[in-house]
Design a protein around this motif. Structure first.
Motif: not given
Length: 69
Positions: A18-28
């Motif tokens: 979940t943490a990695r997914s949130v970071i990926a969404q923030a990068k997008q």
């Protein structure tokens, strides 16, 4: 500017995926805002404001509460 990594999010109680997914969404989100620098696989830190926009609450206030306890 404060930056956040997935490890920081894990300290808030998020599971690793979940943490990695949130970071990926923030990068997008940052790329859409006109910062192509964040379109990089190896970059793992994003501005706290971008993460706060994804999760829906202020991480800086939460971390201050955690340090006071």
């Amino acid at each position: 500017m404060t930056t956040i990594t997935y490890k920081d999010l894990m300290k808030f109680g998020y599971k690793e995926h979940t943490a990695r997914s949130v970071i990926a969404q923030a990068k997008q989100y940052m790329v859409k805002c006109g910062y192509p620098f964040y379109n990089n696989k190896r970059l793992g830190a994003v501005p706290a404001s971008a993460v706060e926009r994804i999760v829906g609450f202020s991480l800086t206030q939460e971390s201050e509460k955690n340090h006071d306890s």
